[in-house]
Design an enzyme around this catalytic site. Sequence first.
Site, PDB file in Angstrom:
ATOM      1  N   LYS A  52       0.814  -1.225   0.000  1.00  0.00           N
ATOM      2  CA  LYS A  52       0.000   0.000   0.000  1.00  0.00           C
ATOM      3  C   LYS A  52       0.847   1.275   0.000  1.00  0.00           C
ATOM      4  O   LYS A  52       0.469   2.274  -0.589  1.00  0.00           O
ATOM      5  CB  LYS A  52      -0.930   0.011   1.219  1.00  0.00           C
ATOM      6  CG  LYS A  52      -2.119  -0.916   1.092  1.00  0.00           C
ATOM      7  CD  LYS A  52      -3.034  -0.782   2.294  1.00  0.00           C
ATOM      8  CE  LYS A  52      -4.322  -1.546   2.105  1.00  0.00           C
ATOM      9  NZ  LYS A  52      -5.258  -1.363   3.205  1.00  0.00           N
TER      10      LYS A  52
ATOM     11  N   ALA B 172      -4.310   0.221   8.170  1.00  0.00           N
ATOM     12  CA  ALA B 172      -5.708   0.465   8.541  1.00  0.00           C
ATOM     13  C   ALA B 172      -5.802   1.562   9.609  1.00  0.00           C
ATOM     14  O   ALA B 172      -6.724   2.384   9.598  1.00  0.00           O
ATOM     15  CB  ALA B 172      -6.343  -0.825   9.050  1.00  0.00           C
TER      16      ALA B 172
ATOM     17  N   ASP C  40     -10.329   3.119   1.845  1.00  0.00           N
ATOM     18  CA  ASP C  40     -10.537   2.678   3.232  1.00  0.00           C
ATOM     19  C   ASP C  40     -11.067   3.828   4.095  1.00  0.00           C
ATOM     20  O   ASP C  40     -11.859   3.616   5.014  1.00  0.00           O
ATOM     21  CB  ASP C  40      -9.220   2.175   3.847  1.00  0.00           C
ATOM     22  CG  ASP C  40      -8.878   0.760   3.407  1.00  0.00           C
ATOM     23  OD1 ASP C  40      -9.791   0.044   2.936  1.00  0.00           O
ATOM     24  OD2 ASP C  40      -7.706   0.376   3.530  1.00  0.00           O
TER      25      ASP C  40
HETATM   26  P1  NAP Z   1      -0.749  -4.032   9.082  1.00  0.00           P
HETATM   27  O1  NAP Z   1      -0.352  -2.782   8.364  1.00  0.00           O
HETATM   28  O2  NAP Z   1       0.050  -5.272   8.883  1.00  0.00           O
HETATM   29  O3  NAP Z   1      -0.783  -3.701  10.662  1.00  0.00           O
HETATM   30  C1  NAP Z   1      -1.032  -4.731  11.596  1.00  0.00           C
HETATM   31  C2  NAP Z   1      -1.269  -4.102  12.971  1.00  0.00           C
HETATM   32  O4  NAP Z   1      -1.698  -5.137  13.858  1.00  0.00           O
HETATM   33  C3  NAP Z   1      -0.009  -3.476  13.588  1.00  0.00           C
HETATM   34  O5  NAP Z   1      -0.405  -2.383  14.353  1.00  0.00           O
HETATM   35  C4  NAP Z   1       0.498  -4.624  14.468  1.00  0.00           C
HETATM   36  O6  NAP Z   1       1.284  -4.195  15.559  1.00  0.00           O
HETATM   37  C5  NAP Z   1      -0.810  -5.162  14.997  1.00  0.00           C
HETATM   38  N1  NAP Z   1      -0.719  -6.549  15.480  1.00  0.00           N
HETATM   39  C6  NAP Z   1      -0.482  -7.665  14.753  1.00  0.00           C
HETATM   40  N2  NAP Z   1      -0.494  -8.749  15.551  1.00  0.00           N
HETATM   41  C7  NAP Z   1      -0.737  -8.307  16.821  1.00  0.00           C
HETATM   42  C8  NAP Z   1      -0.849  -8.955  18.089  1.00  0.00           C
HETATM   43  N3  NAP Z   1      -0.732 -10.277  18.217  1.00  0.00           N
HETATM   44  N4  NAP Z   1      -1.114  -8.188  19.166  1.00  0.00           N
HETATM   45  C9  NAP Z   1      -1.253  -6.844  19.057  1.00  0.00           C
HETATM   46  N5  NAP Z   1      -1.143  -6.168  17.880  1.00  0.00           N
HETATM   47  C10 NAP Z   1      -0.880  -6.910  16.781  1.00  0.00           C
HETATM   48  O7  NAP Z   1      -2.256  -4.417   8.737  1.00  0.00           O
HETATM   49  P2  NAP Z   1      -3.469  -3.427   8.366  1.00  0.00           P
HETATM   50  O8  NAP Z   1      -3.594  -3.305   6.905  1.00  0.00           O
HETATM   51  O9  NAP Z   1      -3.337  -2.187   9.175  1.00  0.00           O
HETATM   52  O10 NAP Z   1      -4.727  -4.300   8.860  1.00  0.00           O
HETATM   53  C11 NAP Z   1      -5.015  -4.469  10.240  1.00  0.00           C
HETATM   54  C12 NAP Z   1      -6.323  -5.223  10.385  1.00  0.00           C
HETATM   55  O11 NAP Z   1      -7.398  -4.451   9.819  1.00  0.00           O
HETATM   56  C13 NAP Z   1      -6.341  -6.570   9.652  1.00  0.00           C
HETATM   57  O12 NAP Z   1      -7.018  -7.505  10.440  1.00  0.00           O
HETATM   58  C14 NAP Z   1      -7.121  -6.282   8.384  1.00  0.00           C
HETATM   59  O13 NAP Z   1      -7.812  -7.426   7.892  1.00  0.00           O
HETATM   60  C15 NAP Z   1      -8.114  -5.238   8.887  1.00  0.00           C
HETATM   61  N6  NAP Z   1      -8.580  -4.369   7.802  1.00  0.00           N
HETATM   62  C16 NAP Z   1      -9.912  -4.363   7.570  1.00  0.00           C
HETATM   63  C17 NAP Z   1     -10.409  -3.565   6.577  1.00  0.00           C
HETATM   64  C18 NAP Z   1     -11.894  -3.555   6.322  1.00  0.00           C
HETATM   65  O14 NAP Z   1     -12.312  -3.111   5.259  1.00  0.00           O
HETATM   66  N7  NAP Z   1     -12.691  -3.999   7.281  1.00  0.00           N
HETATM   67  C19 NAP Z   1      -9.571  -2.744   5.803  1.00  0.00           C
HETATM   68  C20 NAP Z   1      -8.201  -2.764   6.080  1.00  0.00           C
HETATM   69  C21 NAP Z   1      -7.718  -3.599   7.091  1.00  0.00           C
HETATM   70  P3  NAP Z   1       2.890  -4.056  15.433  1.00  0.00           P
HETATM   71  O15 NAP Z   1       3.132  -2.705  14.820  1.00  0.00           O
HETATM   72  O16 NAP Z   1       3.371  -4.171  16.817  1.00  0.00           O
HETATM   73  O17 NAP Z   1       3.349  -5.175  14.547  1.00  0.00           O
END
Ligand code: NAP
Length: 284
Positions: free
Chosen positions: A70, A136, A106
């Site tokens: 992204k 996100a 988003d």
């Molecule tokens: P990302 O950029 O990979 O970020 C992941 C985030 O989750 C980071 O803040 C990470 O913390 C944290 N994390 C991962 N494992 C964890 C754990 N065990 N305990 C605590 N924190 C943890 O991913 P993203 O794109 O932001 O997406 C995040 C979530 O939002 C995903 O589940 C995704 O499916 C969802 N999402 C949903 C939509 C929708 O349309 N509903 C859209 C976008 C994303 P660290 O920095 O410490 O690694």
Amino acid sequence: MSEPAFWNLGLVGSPISHSRSPIIHGAALKASGLSGEYLLYERDTDGLDELLDTLRGGVIHGLNVTIPHKETLLRHCDELDPLAELVGAVNTLVVRDGRIVGFNTDVQGLETALLSQWPSSPWRSKRCTVYGAGGAARAACVALRNIGAGEIVITNRTRKRAQELARLMSQRLDIRCTASNTHDAFRDSSLVIQATSLGVNNREQENVAQRAKELMVLTDPACLLMDLVYSPALPPFAVGARAAERQAVGGLGMLVYQAQRAFQLWTGKVVTTSLLEEVVLATT
Ligand code: NAP
């Protein structure tokens, strides 16, 4: 440019085999009476240039972008929508006159999901929390500013990333944005956006729900939670929030609204979100 006889759409990222986007956009094509397909382009960094050439050349007509590209693909765009620029990430690429324009749907997806769930906007001018510091979470900060949050507190497993995001968003948005430890970030909050991957892994669901309950009891008793995880429809963090007697929903609404906007940007057609929600629920 004339409308393609067959729409070639798709998603680039890695890993993406679990993605619901082919189901959603397949249904959107059908409902709009358009002929086409939505394919998964699983690519690491090496395969990106070739894919962008097919986009510029008009072979592919539109792409969604997900983890981990992204931010990288934002730098390859010829033009950026202002929201994508604010977020610093793109999730939708559109071709206009051979130029790639980057969007971040988003932000609008989350705004629309929040406003349709809670039309009275009870978070207005109040303290709101973003849990997470990835892509996100970035989109969530911009959405919260746009829908009238009073201030944003960011918390994340890796504290440094929360601090960096708070610094960046304070520079870009006209709203107070700080980083904090998780307990302090949830304390007295009026709206929590759960933007971590917590709960995605089936094995950890009970622990996540328990942790969510412990954190959500710290919030304002009228606090609302939107968990961006969308599978299951009521994800474990939202289950824990409900156990703490807070109103809580999952991320399905955001998922379909961001897809609806992307599809509209590519094809000009608006598909009803209830139809898109139905097809996702049928496969959950
Ligand atoms: P990302 O950029 O990979 O970020 C992941 C985030 O989750 C980071 O803040 C990470 O913390 C944290 N994390 C991962 N494992 C964890 C754990 N065990 N305990 C605590 N924190 C943890 O991913 P993203 O794109 O932001 O997406 C995040 C979530 O939002 C995903 O589940 C995704 O499916 C969802 N999402 C949903 C939509 C929708 O349309 N509903 C859209 C976008 C994303 P660290 O920095 O410490 O690694």
